[in-house]
Structure formats: C-alpha cells, structure tokens
Design an enzyme around this catalytic site. Structure first.
Site, mmCIF file in Angstrom:
data_model
loop_
_atom_site.group_PDB
_atom_site.id
_atom_site.type_symbol
_atom_site.label_atom_id
_atom_site.label_comp_id
_atom_site.label_asym_id
_atom_site.label_seq_id
_atom_site.Cartn_x
_atom_site.Cartn_y
_atom_site.Cartn_z
ATOM 1 N N HIS A 235 0.843 -1.198 0.000
ATOM 2 C CA HIS A 235 0.000 0.000 0.000
ATOM 3 C C HIS A 235 0.875 1.242 0.000
ATOM 4 O O HIS A 235 2.101 1.151 0.094
ATOM 5 C CB HIS A 235 -0.989 -0.004 1.171
ATOM 6 C CG HIS A 235 -0.372 0.025 2.542
ATOM 7 N ND1 HIS A 235 0.372 -1.009 3.060
ATOM 8 C CD2 HIS A 235 -0.416 0.978 3.524
ATOM 9 C CE1 HIS A 235 0.755 -0.706 4.285
ATOM 10 N NE2 HIS A 235 0.308 0.485 4.587
ATOM 11 N N HIS B 290 1.394 3.942 1.972
ATOM 12 C CA HIS B 290 1.932 4.688 3.116
ATOM 13 C C HIS B 290 3.456 4.740 3.068
ATOM 14 O O HIS B 290 4.125 3.759 2.724
ATOM 15 C CB HIS B 290 1.456 4.076 4.435
ATOM 16 C CG HIS B 290 0.001 4.336 4.698
ATOM 17 N ND1 HIS B 290 -0.747 3.587 5.584
ATOM 18 C CD2 HIS B 290 -0.845 5.272 4.192
ATOM 19 C CE1 HIS B 290 -1.986 4.050 5.600
ATOM 20 N NE2 HIS B 290 -2.066 5.079 4.782
ATOM 21 N N ASP C 270 5.842 4.723 5.183
ATOM 22 C CA ASP C 270 6.677 3.797 5.945
ATOM 23 C C ASP C 270 6.747 2.420 5.288
ATOM 24 O O ASP C 270 7.455 1.534 5.781
ATOM 25 C CB ASP C 270 6.203 3.683 7.400
ATOM 26 C CG ASP C 270 4.809 3.103 7.541
ATOM 27 O OD1 ASP C 270 3.936 3.394 6.699
ATOM 28 O OD2 ASP C 270 4.563 2.368 8.523
ATOM 29 N N HIS C 271 6.056 2.256 4.166
ATOM 30 C CA HIS C 271 6.125 1.014 3.393
ATOM 31 C C HIS C 271 6.761 1.206 2.018
ATOM 32 O O HIS C 271 7.206 0.228 1.419
ATOM 33 C CB HIS C 271 4.726 0.402 3.241
ATOM 34 C CG HIS C 271 4.167 -0.112 4.530
ATOM 35 N ND1 HIS C 271 4.070 -1.452 4.837
ATOM 36 C CD2 HIS C 271 3.688 0.550 5.614
ATOM 37 C CE1 HIS C 271 3.554 -1.590 6.051
ATOM 38 N NE2 HIS C 271 3.315 -0.390 6.543
ATOM 39 N N HIS D 298 -7.707 -1.023 5.311
ATOM 40 C CA HIS D 298 -6.717 -0.113 5.875
ATOM 41 C C HIS D 298 -6.544 1.072 4.924
ATOM 42 O O HIS D 298 -6.539 2.235 5.338
ATOM 43 C CB HIS D 298 -5.406 -0.847 6.079
ATOM 44 C CG HIS D 298 -4.291 -0.019 6.642
ATOM 45 N ND1 HIS D 298 -4.322 0.511 7.906
ATOM 46 C CD2 HIS D 298 -3.106 0.367 6.097
ATOM 47 C CE1 HIS D 298 -3.210 1.188 8.126
ATOM 48 N NE2 HIS D 298 -2.453 1.125 7.041
ATOM 49 N N ASP E 49 -0.486 -3.951 6.278
ATOM 50 C CA ASP E 49 -1.158 -3.501 7.501
ATOM 51 C C ASP E 49 -2.618 -3.927 7.529
ATOM 52 O O ASP E 49 -3.452 -3.293 8.186
ATOM 53 C CB ASP E 49 -1.069 -1.975 7.610
ATOM 54 C CG ASP E 49 0.339 -1.489 7.938
ATOM 55 O OD1 ASP E 49 1.232 -2.336 8.134
ATOM 56 O OD2 ASP E 49 0.549 -0.264 7.974
ATOM 57 N N HIS F 254 4.242 -4.724 10.946
ATOM 58 C CA HIS F 254 4.661 -4.070 12.186
ATOM 59 C C HIS F 254 4.786 -5.066 13.328
ATOM 60 O O HIS F 254 4.126 -6.100 13.342
ATOM 61 C CB HIS F 254 3.657 -2.981 12.601
ATOM 62 C CG HIS F 254 3.606 -1.809 11.676
ATOM 63 N ND1 HIS F 254 4.388 -0.690 11.860
ATOM 64 C CD2 HIS F 254 2.878 -1.586 10.554
ATOM 65 C CE1 HIS F 254 4.120 0.191 10.900
ATOM 66 N NE2 HIS F 254 3.217 -0.336 10.093
#
Length: 254
Positions: free
Chosen positions: A52, A54, A56-57, A109, A126, A164
């Site tokens: 996805h 985001h 942080d990915h 998400h 996530d 995570h």
C-alpha cells in the site's frame, strides 16, 4: 527459501524472502538502508513488492532504484505511489526470478491495499497483524471484514508476514476481549518471551491467528458475548461485531 524480518523505523518490518541462489524479494521497504545492508550479506535484490501507499512502506524505493536502476517494483493501482512500477491487483500474479505470488485485493486499511501470497508466506502489510488488524483509514467495516475473511481462508500453515511489531500490545487487548482463550494466553506468553530476547514475534502461523486473533473470530461466541456486553444487546451480524471490536481497539488503553 529463507525469510528474514529486517527492522525499520520504530516497529516496521521489511520482509526479505531469499532463494537458494541469493535472489531476494523485498516487501515494503519504507527505508532503504536495511535493504542495502542486507545486500552486503548476500541478499541480491530481485524485486520489490509494495502492499500500500503509506510512506513507511514505500519510502525507501527511490534510493534502492538509485542503487539498482533496473529493480522491478510491483505495487497496487494507486496514484499516491509516485514510482515507476508494474501495477498489480486482484487476480494478477507476480512472477520474477523464480518467485510466484498471486495478488489479493484486501481493502480496508487503505482503499487500494493488496497482499501477496506464495511459497507458504502471506505478505499482508497492515491488513492483518498477529492478534490484531489494521486501522480502517479508508475502508468500511464490511470491506475490512471481507478482506480478513479472504486471508483467513488461506492454508492454515501459511506464515503471516505483517508490517509491524504490534503483537504484545494486540495481545493485551485480545485478552480483554477473550480472557478464557487458552491458545491466546499461550501465544501471549510466547510473544513476551520472544521480545525479551529481542526476537520478532512474526511471522505467525495463520492457524494460530485463527485460534487467537479476535478480529478473525467475529463468529466465536466469546467474542460475540464481549461485544454484546458493550452494545447492551446482541450484535446484528458479524459486520457489527467487527465494527464495534475495531472501535473498541481504537480507543483501548491497557
């Protein structure tokens, strides 16, 4: 194949699945440095999978491309991923360097979230966590529950590789929901032992999640009873069970 969880940021994992010849599939590299370090240890980047949009990915991909300009990147259809990549979605198959991963659409998400399932592993970003699930930033409870049901239907021995390290916090909430679940108690103790030795608590087996994770147990009577107590009445259906469970978790403080 060898699976390695590469820590990133405070609690992210970048997943590395390495074939015997060193070819490695990296999943959700929010930071480049862990991948660059892994490459010096013999993990030769074959491709990158993104679940996805985001940061942080996906945030490390540009730097990885600077190092390996021809690195293949597979990502969901989402204009917020500003990268040159091959867009994949429901029903597609990622095939690269001997790896094969069917793609599953799992919105909830985010609206465009996807998961990759192959070689006995599920890279679910996530959407599903050990003993928990992701927040619904863009999806509805019905969408998220449907996505989780899709993942729950995969083979029980699938290794769940989530984005995570949330297991201990999720375990505390899950025990509030389902306090008499012996399998959940064992999983919590196992996770506490792993973290005390600085080991990742994931991947977990899907079989364990089916026994322990309340978000995969919206049909189970102990979970339904816990939600009924919060609502002051019997829940209408599993969507309402899930929606109230997620609302409870969003505001939960141990």
């Amino acid at each position: 194949m060898r699976l390695t969880a590469l820590p990133a940021f405070q609690d992210n994992y970048i997943w590395a699945l390495q074939a015997p010849d060193g070819s490695t599939m990296f999943v959700d590299p929010g930071q480049a440095q862990p991948v660059l370090d892994a490459a010096t240890q013999g993990m030769r980047p074959a491709a990158v999978l993104l679940t996805h949009h985001h940061d942080d990915h996906v945030g490390g991909v540009a730097e990885l491309r600077a190092r390996w300009p021809n690195l293949a990147v597979f990502a969901p259809e989402d204009e917020r991923i500003h990268l040159e990549c091959e867009r994949v979605g429901e029903g597609d198959r990622v095939e690269s360097a001997g790896f094969t991963f069917p793609v599953l659409s799992v919105p909830g998400h985010t609206r465009s979230h996807i998961a990759f399932h192959g070689h006995g592993h599920l890279f679910c970003g996530d959407t599903l966590f050990s003993l928990g699930c992701g927040r619904m930033f863009e999806g509805t409870p019905a969408q998220m529950l449907a996505s989780l049901r899709r993942l729950a239907a995969l083979p029980a021995q699938t290794r769940v590789c989530c984005g995570h390290e949330y297991t201990l916090g999720n375990a505390v909430f899950a025990r509030h929901v389902d306090p008499t679940n012996a399998a959940l108690h064992r999983r919590q103790q196992e996770a506490m032992d792993m973290r005390s030795r600085s080991r990742p608590t994931v991947p977990s087996l899907l079989a364990s999640e089916l026994e322990c994770n309340p978000f995969l147990r919206t049909h189970a009577e102990p979970v339904r009873q816990a939600i009924a107590a919060r609502l002051g009445r019997a829940p209408l259906d599993e969507v309402e069970v899930f929606a109230e469970l997620r609302r409870w978790k969003d505001g939960f403080r141990a």
